[in-house]
Design a protein around this motif. Structure first.
Motif, mmCIF file in Angstrom:
data_model
loop_
_atom_site.group_PDB
_atom_site.id
_atom_site.type_symbol
_atom_site.label_atom_id
_atom_site.label_comp_id
_atom_site.label_asym_id
_atom_site.label_seq_id
_atom_site.Cartn_x
_atom_site.Cartn_y
_atom_site.Cartn_z
ATOM 1 N N MET A 1 31.428 2.976 -25.668
ATOM 2 C CA MET A 1 31.319 4.418 -25.946
ATOM 3 C C MET A 1 32.255 4.786 -27.098
ATOM 4 N N SER A 2 31.912 5.859 -27.765
ATOM 5 C CA SER A 2 32.784 6.276 -28.858
ATOM 6 C C SER A 2 32.793 7.791 -28.987
ATOM 7 N N VAL A 3 33.909 8.296 -29.509
ATOM 8 C CA VAL A 3 34.046 9.722 -29.754
ATOM 9 C C VAL A 3 33.368 10.048 -31.079
ATOM 10 N N LEU A 4 32.458 11.001 -31.044
ATOM 11 C CA LEU A 4 31.686 11.364 -32.228
ATOM 12 C C LEU A 4 32.322 12.556 -32.932
ATOM 13 N N GLU A 5 31.978 12.716 -34.215
ATOM 14 C CA GLU A 5 32.461 13.885 -34.951
ATOM 15 C C GLU A 5 31.691 15.123 -34.492
ATOM 16 N N ILE A 6 32.404 16.202 -34.213
ATOM 17 C CA ILE A 6 31.759 17.465 -33.829
ATOM 18 C C ILE A 6 31.579 18.316 -35.083
ATOM 19 N N LEU A 7 30.325 18.660 -35.382
ATOM 20 C CA LEU A 7 30.036 19.462 -36.565
ATOM 21 C C LEU A 7 30.593 20.866 -36.394
ATOM 22 N N LYS A 8 31.064 21.425 -37.492
ATOM 23 C CA LYS A 8 31.582 22.788 -37.482
ATOM 24 C C LYS A 8 30.567 23.732 -38.127
ATOM 25 N N TRP A 9 30.390 24.905 -37.515
ATOM 26 C CA TRP A 9 29.585 25.948 -38.116
ATOM 27 C C TRP A 9 30.171 26.277 -39.473
ATOM 28 N N PRO A 10 29.400 26.532 -40.560
ATOM 29 C CA PRO A 10 27.941 26.712 -40.607
ATOM 30 C C PRO A 10 27.134 25.472 -40.999
ATOM 31 N N ASP A 11 27.448 24.322 -40.485
ATOM 32 C CA ASP A 11 26.601 23.157 -40.756
ATOM 33 C C ASP A 11 25.148 23.505 -40.379
ATOM 34 N N PRO A 12 24.191 23.266 -41.303
ATOM 35 C CA PRO A 12 22.809 23.702 -41.053
ATOM 36 C C PRO A 12 22.180 23.082 -39.810
ATOM 37 N N ARG A 13 22.685 21.920 -39.367
ATOM 38 C CA ARG A 13 22.118 21.296 -38.165
ATOM 39 C C ARG A 13 22.385 22.133 -36.912
ATOM 40 N N LEU A 14 23.404 23.040 -37.000
ATOM 41 C CA LEU A 14 23.693 23.923 -35.863
ATOM 42 C C LEU A 14 22.743 25.121 -35.825
ATOM 43 N N SER A 15 21.963 25.296 -36.879
ATOM 44 C CA SER A 15 20.997 26.405 -36.932
ATOM 45 C C SER A 15 19.561 25.896 -36.915
ATOM 46 N N THR A 16 19.385 24.643 -36.519
ATOM 47 C CA THR A 16 18.068 24.005 -36.514
ATOM 48 C C THR A 16 17.525 23.924 -35.080
ATOM 49 N N PRO A 17 16.344 24.506 -34.808
ATOM 50 C CA PRO A 17 15.757 24.330 -33.473
ATOM 51 C C PRO A 17 15.498 22.847 -33.220
ATOM 52 N N CYS A 18 15.882 22.365 -32.047
ATOM 53 C CA CYS A 18 15.827 20.934 -31.767
ATOM 54 C C CYS A 18 14.449 20.515 -31.246
ATOM 55 N N ILE A 19 14.150 19.232 -31.401
ATOM 56 C CA ILE A 19 12.873 18.682 -30.938
ATOM 57 C C ILE A 19 13.074 17.985 -29.582
ATOM 58 N N PRO A 20 12.013 17.901 -28.766
ATOM 59 C CA PRO A 20 12.146 17.250 -27.460
ATOM 60 C C PRO A 20 12.627 15.809 -27.584
ATOM 61 N N VAL A 21 13.376 15.364 -26.577
ATOM 62 C CA VAL A 21 13.852 13.982 -26.529
ATOM 63 C C VAL A 21 12.698 13.040 -26.196
ATOM 64 N N GLY A 22 11.865 13.473 -25.216
ATOM 65 C CA GLY A 22 10.768 12.609 -24.769
ATOM 66 C C GLY A 22 11.291 11.495 -23.881
ATOM 67 N N GLY A 23 10.864 10.280 -24.136
ATOM 68 C CA GLY A 23 11.241 9.144 -23.296
ATOM 69 C C GLY A 23 12.732 8.860 -23.352
ATOM 70 N N ILE A 24 13.274 8.413 -22.215
ATOM 71 C CA ILE A 24 14.708 8.115 -22.143
ATOM 72 C C ILE A 24 14.900 6.607 -22.269
ATOM 73 N N ASP A 25 15.477 6.226 -23.406
ATOM 74 C CA ASP A 25 15.705 4.802 -23.648
ATOM 75 C C ASP A 25 17.198 4.544 -23.812
#
Ligand code: ZN
Length: 167
Positions: free
Chosen positions: A1-25
């Motif tokens: 496991m690893s600690v990931l970078e947390i994006l700070k607002w106003p990074d555009p990815r924080l304003s993007t509607p997300c897509i379904p995950v679907g299958g869990i792999d």
């Protein structure tokens, strides 16, 4: 496991509607494990995938660990299927907007459905802090942050305060 970078607002990815995950792999399971580790390290009680740059409908939360034993929850492709008429306003922080406390109105009780990492469908009612946390994290999956939940005047005030924090 690893600690990931947390994006700070106003990074555009924080304003993007997300897509379904679907299958869990394996990739989804690794992402969830990394997100939990990142949330605990932050430290925080909820973290959504877009906050680590993955615009998919998944979040992790643990509303118990700051006061007792950890109770990690992973919600894959969640939906809020019912909301109480009762609304309450509370102060919310966000790991993507450090130093900012926004007063946000939320339904006091909700029902949510989701899948866990075992792919089994779950349905549960939540109140108290868990209900607030789920609504906050669910907003992230819709590309919304607390700034989007306050009046234009309050948003202006908060954005000015946030600019001062970042400066
Ligand atoms: Zn947040």
């Amino acid at each position: 496991m690893s600690v990931l970078e947390i994006l700070k607002w106003p990074d555009p990815r924080l304003s993007t509607p997300c897509i379904p995950v679907g299958g869990i792999d394996e990739e989804v399971r690794r992402l969830a494990a990394d997100m939990l580790e990142t949330m605990y390290a932050a430290p925080g009680r909820g973290l959504a995938a877009p906050q680590v740059g993955v615009t998919k409908r998944l979040f992790v939360m643990d509303v118990a660990w700051k006061d007792g034993a950890p109770e990690p929850v992973v919600m894959v492709d969640p939906a809020i299927t019912w909301r109480s008429d009762e609304i309450a306003t509370g102060i919310e922080g966000c790991l993507s907007m450090p130093g900012i406390a926004a007063e946000v109105a939320r339904n006091t009780e909700i029902e949510a459905t989701w899948r866990g990492l075992d792919d089994r469908p779950q349905r549960h009612r939540f109140d108290g802090f868990a209900a607030i946390c789920i609504q906050h994290e669910y907003d992230h999956l819709e590309g919304l942050v607390t700034f989007d939940r306050v009046s234009p005047e309050e948003r202006q005030r908060l954005e000015a305060a946030y600019s001062a924090v970042l400066a």
